[in-house]
Design a protein around this motif. Structure first.
Motif, PDB file in Angstrom:
ATOM      1  N   ILE A  70      -8.297 160.834  79.877  1.00 34.38           N
ATOM      2  CA  ILE A  70      -9.707 160.983  80.245  1.00 34.38           C
ATOM      3  C   ILE A  70      -9.915 162.302  80.982  1.00 34.38           C
ATOM      4  O   ILE A  70     -10.905 163.015  80.744  1.00 34.38           O
ATOM      5  N   GLY A  71      -8.979 162.659  81.866  1.00 35.13           N
ATOM      6  CA  GLY A  71      -9.085 163.915  82.593  1.00 35.13           C
ATOM      7  C   GLY A  71      -9.042 165.125  81.685  1.00 35.13           C
ATOM      8  O   GLY A  71      -9.785 166.097  81.890  1.00 35.13           O
ATOM      9  N   ILE A  72      -8.200 165.079  80.665  1.00 36.87           N
ATOM     10  CA  ILE A  72      -8.148 166.176  79.697  1.00 36.87           C
ATOM     11  C   ILE A  72      -9.464 166.257  78.932  1.00 36.87           C
ATOM     12  O   ILE A  72     -10.015 167.340  78.708  1.00 36.87           O
ATOM     13  N   GLY A  73     -10.000 165.107  78.552  1.00 38.18           N
ATOM     14  CA  GLY A  73     -11.266 165.097  77.831  1.00 38.18           C
ATOM     15  C   GLY A  73     -12.429 165.600  78.658  1.00 38.18           C
ATOM     16  O   GLY A  73     -13.371 166.197  78.125  1.00 38.18           O
ATOM     17  N   THR A  74     -12.378 165.376  79.969  1.00 39.23           N
ATOM     18  CA  THR A  74     -13.470 165.818  80.842  1.00 39.23           C
ATOM     19  C   THR A  74     -13.215 167.201  81.441  1.00 39.23           C
ATOM     20  O   THR A  74     -14.073 167.726  82.156  1.00 39.23           O
ATOM     21  N   ASN A  75     -12.062 167.791  81.157  1.00 42.42           N
ATOM     22  CA  ASN A  75     -11.780 169.137  81.670  1.00 42.42           C
ATOM     23  C   ASN A  75     -12.909 170.092  81.281  1.00 42.42           C
ATOM     24  O   ASN A  75     -13.383 170.073  80.140  1.00 42.42           O
ATOM     25  N   PRO A  76     -13.358 170.942  82.214  1.00 46.55           N
ATOM     26  CA  PRO A  76     -14.473 171.842  81.907  1.00 46.55           C
ATOM     27  C   PRO A  76     -14.214 172.834  80.775  1.00 46.55           C
ATOM     28  O   PRO A  76     -15.162 173.411  80.244  1.00 46.55           O
ATOM     29  N   ASN A  77     -12.955 173.035  80.407  1.00 48.78           N
ATOM     30  CA  ASN A  77     -12.654 173.918  79.280  1.00 48.78           C
ATOM     31  C   ASN A  77     -12.888 173.245  77.930  1.00 48.78           C
ATOM     32  O   ASN A  77     -12.725 173.878  76.882  1.00 48.78           O
ATOM     33  N   VAL A  78     -13.238 171.964  77.948  1.00 49.15           N
ATOM     34  CA  VAL A  78     -13.485 171.193  76.729  1.00 49.15           C
ATOM     35  C   VAL A  78     -14.978 170.942  76.590  1.00 49.15           C
ATOM     36  O   VAL A  78     -15.617 170.406  77.495  1.00 49.15           O
ATOM     37  N   ALA A  79     -15.542 171.316  75.430  1.00 46.12           N
ATOM     38  CA  ALA A  79     -16.974 171.133  75.189  1.00 46.12           C
ATOM     39  C   ALA A  79     -17.299 169.726  74.717  1.00 46.12           C
ATOM     40  O   ALA A  79     -18.311 169.138  75.116  1.00 46.12           O
ATOM     41  N   SER A  80     -16.457 169.181  73.845  1.00 46.37           N
ATOM     42  CA  SER A  80     -16.697 167.854  73.271  1.00 46.37           C
ATOM     43  C   SER A  80     -15.379 167.306  72.746  1.00 46.37           C
ATOM     44  O   SER A  80     -14.403 168.061  72.574  1.00 46.37           O
ATOM     45  N   VAL A  81     -15.345 165.991  72.478  1.00 46.25           N
ATOM     46  CA  VAL A  81     -14.078 165.338  72.160  1.00 46.25           C
ATOM     47  C   VAL A  81     -14.265 164.299  71.059  1.00 46.25           C
ATOM     48  O   VAL A  81     -15.206 163.502  71.100  1.00 46.25           O
TER      49      VAL A  81
END
Length: 386
Positions: A70-81
């Protein structure tokens, strides 16, 4: 002091700022890696994040896996998942956790459908996400909005004397200007852990830090194993660091001089600005992954003998003060601060040079690890599966 460069970044729905703009294809478990990689192959420009775990885990081990994903998915470097899992319940848990950040996310489970159908459906969503992400514009941001992390590796005597000191210069400046920095490597504080404890801002932070440190050491000692060769590593020993205490002092040097305002569990995001400790392994890929899951958007990585680590989500800036490494592994090194030890360069000059490179990385410069395709992504596993 060099003139401060204007910084730009991608502001996400929850206000967090990233420096990259990935569309991630995130498998919940090892069985879903093939489907995730197939989606990324169908939609070039998306980022698959295969990993080895996510099945038959339980207790805190399972909770850490969920927190990391979940943390990787919410990382600010990620736009969408796009999330893909073998079972619907765990897939949905990851989707719901990421959705709380406000970003676009959709999940697919393979059971009852099979890879081919899931890959087709997920690829269509990934295509839409990628096109939407391509229209997100960079905007001016402040240093205080950029979460920096740091970890060192393949350390030698030049690390604590040179590259870690340059890193400390940046960290002190970053914190002074309202920024947030996270360090970790719990076992590599051994012999100097009291120095970190003394810098904790209050008893609550100090108590939580000490609990993390003592628990890690108790776990290691309970095995009865001799860590020599693992801590310090063979490379550390070859580089002149013969004890964990010597290695720890370099690790601590790079944290700078500011108070420690938080003690975080692995993959836990800081809730206030300043310098934070995170309870992590000292293994490079595990540590950087946990820090990315905690929200880190740029990682500073001092190295002596030369470490090639990268991360798919968080760019890793490699720094060395070893002149031999700077020459023989120049393709992996972003910042050569060996003149600090060999040519009379001042610490201010070395530190300002590192700040300049980090600012360029924030603004879009590709790091050496990114350019060479290093995407080490490793979940931390606490114990055996059921």
């Amino acid at each position: 002091m060099a003139k401060q460069r204007g910084l730009t970044g991608f502001r996400r729905e929850n206000g967090a700022v990233g420096v990259r703009n990935h569309v991630a294809i995130l498998p919940v478990d090892d069985l879903s890696n093939a489907a995730a990689e197939c989606v990324a192959a169908h939609v070039p420009g998306t980022l698959a994040l295969p990993h080895a775990f996510g099945r038959l885990q339980f207790g805190e081990d399972l909770e850490l896996t969920f927190r990391t994903l979940i943390g990787i998915g919410t990382n600010p470097n990620v736009a969408s998942v796009v999330v893909i899992g073998i079972e619907p319940n765990w897939t949905q848990r990851v989707v719901e956790g990421i959705a709380k950040s406000g970003k676009q996310v959709q999940g697919f489970s393979i059971e009852g459908f099979g890879d081919l159908k899931v890959v087709e459906q997920a690829s269509r969503v990934a295509q839409r996400y990628l096109q939407a992400a391509s229209e997100i514009q960079r905007e001016p941001v402040d240093r205080s909005e950029i979460l920096i992390t740091t970890k060192d590796g393949e350390s030698d005597t030049t690390t604590g004397l040179g590259s870690c000191r340059a890193t400390a210069y940046l960290i002190d400046r970053w914190v002074d200007e309202g920024g947030t920095v996270v360090f970790g490597e719990t076992s590599e504080l051994t012999g100097g852990e009291h120095l970190i404890a003394e810098r904790c801002v209050d008893d609550a932070v100090r108590s939580r830090f000490q609990e993390f440190y003592d628990g890690y050491i108790d776990m290691i000692e309970s095995t009865g194993a001799n860590l020599l060769g693992s801590q310090p590593t063979q490379g550390n020993i070859a580089g002149g660091l013969s004890t964990i205490e010597e290695k720890a002092l370099g690790n601590i040097v790079k944290t700078g001089s500011k108070p420690v305002v938080g003690a975080l569990g692995p993959a836990e995001a800081p809730s206030r600005q300043g310098l934070h400790f995170m309870d992590t392994s000292s293994a490079a890929a595990e540590c950087v992954t946990l820090m990315a899951a905690g929200g880190g958007v740029v990682n500073l990585f001092p190295t002596g003998q030369g470490n090639v680590i990268g991360n798919p989500v968080q760019p890793v800036v490699k720094i060395t003060a070893n002149p031999k490494t700077a020459e023989s592994m120049h393709d992996h090194i972003d910042v050569d601060c060996s003149p600090l030890l060999t040519a009379g360069q001042s610490l201010d000059e070395a530190g300002e040079g590192l700040i300049d490179l980090v600012e360029r990385t924030i603004n879009g410069r590709v790091t050496a690890a990114e350019a060479l395709g290093h995407r080490e992504f490793t979940l931390t596993k606490l114990y055996r599966s059921a």
